[in-house]
Design a protein around this motif. Structure first.
Motif, PDB file in Angstrom:
ATOM      1  N   CYS A  21       0.864  -1.177   0.000  1.00  0.00           N
ATOM      2  CA  CYS A  21       0.000   0.000   0.000  1.00  0.00           C
ATOM      3  C   CYS A  21       0.901   1.228   0.000  1.00  0.00           C
ATOM      4  N   PRO A  22       0.344   2.407  -0.345  1.00  0.00           N
ATOM      5  CA  PRO A  22       1.134   3.635  -0.220  1.00  0.00           C
ATOM      6  C   PRO A  22       1.556   3.862   1.232  1.00  0.00           C
ATOM      7  N   VAL A  23       2.713   4.501   1.395  1.00  0.00           N
ATOM      8  CA  VAL A  23       3.257   4.748   2.739  1.00  0.00           C
ATOM      9  C   VAL A  23       2.249   5.494   3.616  1.00  0.00           C
ATOM     10  N   LYS A  40       0.055   3.616   5.974  1.00  0.00           N
ATOM     11  CA  LYS A  40       0.685   3.052   7.172  1.00  0.00           C
ATOM     12  C   LYS A  40       0.855   4.116   8.263  1.00  0.00           C
ATOM     13  N   GLU A  41       0.597   5.375   7.904  1.00  0.00           N
ATOM     14  CA  GLU A  41       0.822   6.487   8.845  1.00  0.00           C
ATOM     15  C   GLU A  41      -0.515   6.929   9.429  1.00  0.00           C
ATOM     16  N   ALA A  42      -1.009   6.191  10.408  1.00  0.00           N
ATOM     17  CA  ALA A  42      -2.300   6.500  11.018  1.00  0.00           C
ATOM     18  C   ALA A  42      -2.100   6.996  12.447  1.00  0.00           C
ATOM     19  N   ASP A  43      -3.150   7.608  12.994  1.00  0.00           N
ATOM     20  CA  ASP A  43      -3.068   8.119  14.372  1.00  0.00           C
ATOM     21  C   ASP A  43      -2.964   7.002  15.387  1.00  0.00           C
ATOM     22  N   ASN A  44      -3.512   5.835  15.044  1.00  0.00           N
ATOM     23  CA  ASN A  44      -3.387   4.696  15.959  1.00  0.00           C
ATOM     24  C   ASN A  44      -3.197   3.422  15.148  1.00  0.00           C
ATOM     25  N   PHE A  45      -2.778   2.367  15.833  1.00  0.00           N
ATOM     26  CA  PHE A  45      -2.379   1.146  15.143  1.00  0.00           C
ATOM     27  C   PHE A  45      -3.559   0.472  14.451  1.00  0.00           C
ATOM     28  N   ASP A 100      -6.001   1.867  12.882  1.00  0.00           N
ATOM     29  CA  ASP A 100      -6.388   2.552  11.646  1.00  0.00           C
ATOM     30  C   ASP A 100      -5.370   2.392  10.518  1.00  0.00           C
ATOM     31  N   ALA A 101      -4.165   1.921  10.826  1.00  0.00           N
ATOM     32  CA  ALA A 101      -3.148   1.725   9.780  1.00  0.00           C
ATOM     33  C   ALA A 101      -3.537   0.530   8.906  1.00  0.00           C
ATOM     34  N   TRP A 102      -3.213   0.613   7.606  1.00  0.00           N
ATOM     35  CA  TRP A 102      -3.477  -0.499   6.702  1.00  0.00           C
ATOM     36  C   TRP A 102      -2.687  -1.725   7.147  1.00  0.00           C
ATOM     37  N   GLY A 103      -3.355  -2.879   7.179  1.00  0.00           N
ATOM     38  CA  GLY A 103      -2.684  -4.128   7.549  1.00  0.00           C
ATOM     39  C   GLY A 103      -2.232  -4.883   6.319  1.00  0.00           C
ATOM     40  N   GLY A 104      -0.968  -5.114   6.197  1.00  0.00           N
ATOM     41  CA  GLY A 104      -0.434  -5.849   5.054  1.00  0.00           C
ATOM     42  C   GLY A 104       1.063  -5.675   5.003  1.00  0.00           C
ATOM     43  N   ILE A 105       1.775  -6.764   4.741  1.00  0.00           N
ATOM     44  CA  ILE A 105       3.242  -6.737   4.750  1.00  0.00           C
ATOM     45  C   ILE A 105       3.768  -6.785   3.327  1.00  0.00           C
ATOM     46  N   ALA A 106       4.619  -5.834   2.990  1.00  0.00           N
ATOM     47  CA  ALA A 106       5.236  -5.796   1.667  1.00  0.00           C
ATOM     48  C   ALA A 106       6.506  -6.643   1.717  1.00  0.00           C
ATOM     49  N   GLY A 107       6.381  -7.903   1.308  1.00  0.00           N
ATOM     50  CA  GLY A 107       7.504  -8.827   1.478  1.00  0.00           C
ATOM     51  C   GLY A 107       7.876  -9.633   0.251  1.00  0.00           C
ATOM     52  N   ALA A 108       7.380  -9.233  -0.923  1.00  0.00           N
ATOM     53  CA  ALA A 108       7.557 -10.062  -2.128  1.00  0.00           C
ATOM     54  C   ALA A 108       9.004 -10.444  -2.398  1.00  0.00           C
ATOM     55  N   GLN A 109       9.913  -9.513  -2.105  1.00  0.00           N
ATOM     56  CA  GLN A 109      11.310  -9.692  -2.517  1.00  0.00           C
ATOM     57  C   GLN A 109      12.125 -10.533  -1.544  1.00  0.00           C
ATOM     58  N   SER A 110      11.590 -10.791  -0.356  1.00  0.00           N
ATOM     59  CA  SER A 110      12.432 -11.329   0.718  1.00  0.00           C
ATOM     60  C   SER A 110      12.167 -12.784   1.092  1.00  0.00           C
ATOM     61  N   SER A 111      11.173 -13.418   0.497  1.00  0.00           N
ATOM     62  CA  SER A 111      10.758 -14.742   0.982  1.00  0.00           C
ATOM     63  C   SER A 111      11.864 -15.788   0.914  1.00  0.00           C
ATOM     64  N   VAL A 112      12.493 -15.916  -0.253  1.00  0.00           N
ATOM     65  CA  VAL A 112      13.520 -16.957  -0.407  1.00  0.00           C
ATOM     66  C   VAL A 112      14.675 -16.698   0.559  1.00  0.00           C
ATOM     67  N   GLU A 113      15.134 -15.457   0.619  1.00  0.00           N
ATOM     68  CA  GLU A 113      16.274 -15.148   1.496  1.00  0.00           C
ATOM     69  C   GLU A 113      15.938 -15.370   2.964  1.00  0.00           C
ATOM     70  N   LEU A 114      14.725 -15.062   3.373  1.00  0.00           N
ATOM     71  CA  LEU A 114      14.339 -15.275   4.770  1.00  0.00           C
ATOM     72  C   LEU A 114      14.193 -16.757   5.092  1.00  0.00           C
TER      73      LEU A 114
END
Length: 456
Positions: free
Chosen positions: A324-326, A329-334, A336-350
């Motif tokens: 999602c756009p940054v 993720k910048e909400a007044d409280n936790f 209200d922030a969009w829930g979702g992890i941007a992790g496409a690039q890291s799965s194999v390495e992790l």
């Protein structure tokens, strides 16, 4: 292989991860397929040779859980940027979820819009999920005919209030949808959290001003996951529907699914890298970049999930790349922030770094979770998911001896937030090949030629 036609490529001197072992082998590739596997293949018999000495060669990851947000929400992500991140992360095939694009993929016309958006704009191969939502049961058969790999439903609210957005199933839609999907022979994938439990807990937290990351985690307890898993298993037993549970976050959830399989049910389970490498205590440090649902769990739960991985109780690991756009993720409280992890690039390495380099879990087992298991479950196993003669030459070369710290500048997805930024990666993707063509290497980055194809 007939006559003396020259091979297109030999990848030599690598440690090749096969289904049951790791072996020092050369891989001969012709017309996008693996045609030779052996020691000391003649370099002169190929138009090009890649020396993979010191590298581990694995089947490309098949990531069955990504949200690339097109059509309609390309400002969130998009096929070009999302697939570039996947290629850089060693993924060669992905399955795009039916949300959060507008319209969601719950009709054939919406599916055609998605396919048009993806055409010639994906760095790697792709398939599509269809959606099971209220009021659209009559669309399932047409989507099946049109070539979706399966159907996805939410048992809790997907979180987008928009009029055209994807909706969670009610019990009637879930039961009737399972009957239809069973008749089509397809798999139903489920986001399993109990909406009555999580919505009431969330409302209570908000009403009492408890708005911290810890409060958010407490509002989505493991029992909400277990209730939904068990309800779905019960319905599937009544209907004979094949199930796949996405992003299971708890060992108890994995165990309930394992027991169902022992009873003879056709059911599979995935978890995600974030549940294996992050914990709820990371949320204060990382903030909403690490917010997801189900939420991150505690350290004990993470260790129990690794035990389940090592025991072979999981079928696959997927990124659930949910960008999602940054600003979202910048909400007044936790809450209200969009829930979702941007992790496409890291799965194999992790997964390889944490699972093999640090924990010693065998590479063939981890490769099955990243590639073989997804291929088998979703009908891709005739061409993908394993290194053997006759398969697509979809490969990732990994350097197990290279550690580095992930920086935002390394990321190819559109909005450069990720909970893995500033984390140490314990291996590095050196190159990714799709049908024998290099689509990424660590020196030159992602190739400009987008040759990913739709896999029906």
């Amino acid at each position: 292989m007939g006559g003396h036609r020259k091979l297109d490529l030999i990848i030599q001197n690598g440690d090749v991860v096969l289904k049951d072992r790791v072996a020092a082998l050369d891989i001969g590739i012709l017309a996008g397929k693996i045609v030779q596997l052996g020691e000391g293949l003649d370099a002169g018999s190929a138009a090009a040779v890649v020396d993979a000495a010191g590298l581990t060669v694995m089947p490309g990851m098949i990531d069955v859980h990504v949200h690339l947000n097109e059509p309609g929400l390309g400002e969130w992500e998009g096929f070009e940027t999302g697939s570039a991140a996947l290629a850089a992360g060693g993924c060669t095939t992905y399955v795009d979820m039916p949300l959060n694009g507008i319209p969601p993929t719950v009709t054939v016309s919406a599916m055609q819009q998605k396919l048009a958006a993806a055409q010639d704009r994906s760095h790697v191969d792709y398939a599509l999920w269809g959606g099971l939502v209220p009021g659209k049961l009559h669309e399932l058969e047409a989507l099946h005919e049109a070539g979706v790999v399966g159907f996805k439903a939410f048992m809790s609210s997907p979180g987008d209030p928009g009029e055209d957005a994807f909706r969670e199933v009610d019990d009637y839609t879930l039961l009737e949808g399972m009957k239809i999907i069973a008749g089509l022979g397809k798999v139903l994938a489920l986001h399993a959290e109990s909406e009555p439990i999580v919505s009431k807990l969330g409302q209570a937290m908000r009403a009492s001003g408890r708005l911290t990351p810890a409060d958010y985690v407490a509002s989505r307890p493991i029992v909400a996951e277990l209730e939904a898993v068990n309800r779905a298993l019960f319905y599937a037993e009544q209907t004979g529907c094949k199930l796949h549970f996405v992003h299971i976050s708890s060992a108890a959830g994995v165990e309930a699914i394992r027991k169902a399989r022992l009873r003879g049910m056709d059911v599979t389970v995935e978890t995600c890298p974030h549940y294996l490498v992050l914990t709820s205590s990371d949320l204060d440090r990382k903030g909403a970049a690490a917010k997801c649902s189900p939420p991150l769990r505690d350290d004990g739960e993470r260790e129990k999930l690794w035990d389940a991985v090592a025991a072979g109780d999981l079928d696959m690991i997927s990124s659930d790349h949910s960008p999602c756009p940054v600003s979202m993720k910048e909400a007044d409280n936790f809450f209200d922030a969009w829930g979702g992890i941007a992790g496409a690039q890291s799965s194999v390495e992790l997964v390889i770094g944490e699972g093999h380099v640090r924990r010693g879990i065998p590479l063939p087992l981890l490769s099955r979770l990243l590639s073989g298991g997804p291929a088998e479950r979703f009908g891709l196993q005739s061409a993908k998911g394993e290194i053997r003669i006759g398969m697509d030459a979809d490969l990732v070369l990994v350097d197990l001896n290279k550690t580095y710290i992930l920086e935002a500048a390394h990321l190819y997805h559109r909005h450069k937030h990720s909970p893995y930024i500033s984390e140490t990666m314990h291996c590095k993707v050196a190159a990714t090949y799709l049908a024998g063509r290099r689509v990424y290497d660590a020196e030159q980055g992602v190739s400009g030629r987008m040759q990913g194809r739709w896999v029906r």
